[in-house]
Write a protein that holds these residues in place. Structure first.
Motif, PDB file in Angstrom:
ATOM      1  N   SER A 118       0.482   7.716   0.042  1.00 15.59           N
ATOM      2  CA  SER A 118       0.840   6.534   0.703  1.00 15.59           C
ATOM      3  C   SER A 118      -0.241   6.126   1.610  1.00 15.59           C
ATOM      4  N   SER A 152       6.612  -1.483   3.564  1.00 11.99           N
ATOM      5  CA  SER A 152       7.432  -1.684   4.469  1.00 11.99           C
ATOM      6  C   SER A 152       8.761  -0.603   4.545  1.00 11.99           C
ATOM      7  N   LEU A 193       1.486  -4.080   2.782  1.00 13.51           N
ATOM      8  CA  LEU A 193       2.078  -3.186   3.611  1.00 13.51           C
ATOM      9  C   LEU A 193       3.396  -2.529   2.802  1.00 13.51           C
ATOM     10  N   ARG A 216       3.221  10.963   7.761  1.00 14.12           N
ATOM     11  CA  ARG A 216       3.556   9.677   7.980  1.00 14.12           C
ATOM     12  C   ARG A 216       4.560   9.050   8.593  1.00 14.12           C
ATOM     13  N   VAL A 259      -3.815   0.433   8.554  1.00 14.85           N
ATOM     14  CA  VAL A 259      -3.154   0.782   9.793  1.00 14.85           C
ATOM     15  C   VAL A 259      -2.675  -0.128  10.582  1.00 14.85           C
ATOM     16  N   ARG A 276       4.828   7.042  12.232  1.00 17.49           N
ATOM     17  CA  ARG A 276       5.635   5.885  12.071  1.00 17.49           C
ATOM     18  C   ARG A 276       6.517   6.010  13.680  1.00 17.49           C
ATOM     19  N   ASP A 298       0.346  -1.489   9.508  1.00 15.85           N
ATOM     20  CA  ASP A 298       1.656  -0.598   9.792  1.00 15.85           C
ATOM     21  C   ASP A 298       1.919  -0.538  11.438  1.00 15.85           C
ATOM     22  N   PHE A 310      10.365   0.833   8.028  1.00 13.56           N
ATOM     23  CA  PHE A 310      10.139   0.462   9.305  1.00 13.56           C
ATOM     24  C   PHE A 310      11.255  -0.659   9.817  1.00 13.56           C
TER      25      PHE A 310
END
Length: 383
Positions: free
Chosen positions: A19, A180, A178, A267, A292, A271, A295, A183
């Motif tokens: 990723s 997603s 991205l 990751r 990033v 997040r 992100d 998120f």
């Protein structure tokens, strides 16, 4: 379509986290409807090739990956009669894609020998370091041979076309997208960006491999320059050769108590940190794109990036983020003061613009855009 990519910007082993590799995000989307191979060359002295060490092979989310040793800057025909040519004969790709430096040159050589369309993906490093590493003449020949050029960001495209304006008709930006998953929803993201900043520490984060080009020291000096006028705290997520020096610098500047070095984060943990922060800062240079940043925007952070570097054009100054010169702590400090003084209306405007930006830059859209570039190269090669 059969696609063969040459790059070392790819996971080194099957167990690596894919990723974090932007190019794999393209390849795994392409692999849904196409056959995709990645050759991951690594340079080695010629004598090591005589030992005939077998390449390592694995499959990663539908993409066949092969790591193989090659001599640096092969100049003789015998190089192509060995393993790599047998791979070419077995795969019989429709298009070659080369990414970054030596791999770009190697892809051009293989494409020319096998009469294949070539897509030359251009990174900031190709323009900054390419003339020294490959030679100006060799680099220009690769660009001239390519059926299509794919600069990896708007900033790279501007710099490429300023230097080689004759390439404009064959150039199209291959921006990153991205992933997603995991998120916040759009509504939650906007609420996150609209949280009041006054009366509490400004929660800042930077996330990167700690190398000199990331300019984390500039961020530390800018924060130290704020004095007591702003309350803040900084998370430095990442590891690398500069970590010890940066930790010493934080102590020297008298801000160590407000700076936390987390080391490398998985990751999911990154997040979590992004979702709790209010501002993401990374003024790295040279920078090709910087996934990033997306992100961070998706996680609910306002963003500060480097002017005229990879994210410039995606982040637009004082519209969905801020841009400042990459090596100027005073300019960055001025931006931080502006962020701290934002009113509710400005935060809401930033939130809406940030949401529009991230919504348009999905992994699927980016892969589709890049695949169109490959199709254009194939069509151009058939004429």
């Amino acid at each position: 379509m059969k696609i063969l990519m040459l790059t070392d910007l790819y996971p080194e082993a099957q167990e690596a986290d894919p990723s974090v590799f932007a190019l794999h995000r393209f390849c795994r989307q392409w692999a849904l409807d196409n056959q995709v191979w990645v050759l991951r060359p690594y340079c080695t002295p010629n004598w090591r090739l005589r030992k005939r060490s077998m390449p390592s092979r694995w499959q990663l989310e539908g993409v066949d990956v092969m790591s193989v040793a090659v001599p640096k800057f092969p100049a003789r025909p015998w190089f192509f009669s060995g393993f790599l040519q047998r791979v070419m004969n077995r795969i019989q790709p429709d298009v070659m894609v080369g990414h970054l430096g030596f791999n770009l040159y190697l892809a051009a050589r293989l494409a020319k020998r096998n009469r294949l369309p070539l897509v030359a993906a251009v990174h900031m490093g190709d323009l900054v370091h390419g003339p020294r590493m490959l030679g100006e003449t060799r680099l220009k020949r690769v660009f001239q041979q390519a059926n299509r050029l794919a600069p990896r960001s708007l900033a790279v495209s501007r710099r490429l076309l300023k230097r080689f304006p004759e390439l404009e008709s064959r150039s199209r930006t291959a921006w990153s997208g991205l992933d997603s998953a995991g998120f916040r929803s759009d509504a939650a993201r906007e609420n996150r960006l609209c949280e009041p900043l006054a009366g509490q520490p400004l929660r800042i984060i930077t996330a990167c491999r700690l190398t000199k080009l990331k300019n984390v020291d500039v961020t530390l000096r800018a924060l130290a320059g704020l004095g007591s006028t702003i309350s803040w705290e900084l998370i430095v997520a990442g590891d690398g050769p500069e970590r010890a020096r940066l930790e010493r610098l934080a102590v020297k500047l008298g801000i160590a108590a407000r700076v936390t070095f987390t080391g490398w984060l998985e990751r999911s943990l990154l997040r979590d940190h992004l979702s709790r922060a209010q501002l993401f800062v990374m003024v790295s240079a040279p920078e090709t794109f910087g996934l990033v940043y997306l992100d961070a925007m998706a996680a609910g952070c306002l963003v500060v990036g480097a002017k005229n570097e990879g994210i410039d054009g995606i982040v637009k100054h004082q519209r969905n983020g801020w841009l400042c010169p990459p090596g100027d702590p005073d300019a960055l400090a001025a931006v931080l003061r502006e962020v701290d003084s934002l009113g509710a209306d400005s935060r809401q405007r930033m939130a809406r613009e940030s949401r529009r930006t991230v919504a348009a830059l999905t992994e699927e859209a980016a892969a589709g855009n890049y695949l169109d570039i490959l199709r254009e190269a194939v069509n151009a090669g058939e004429r």
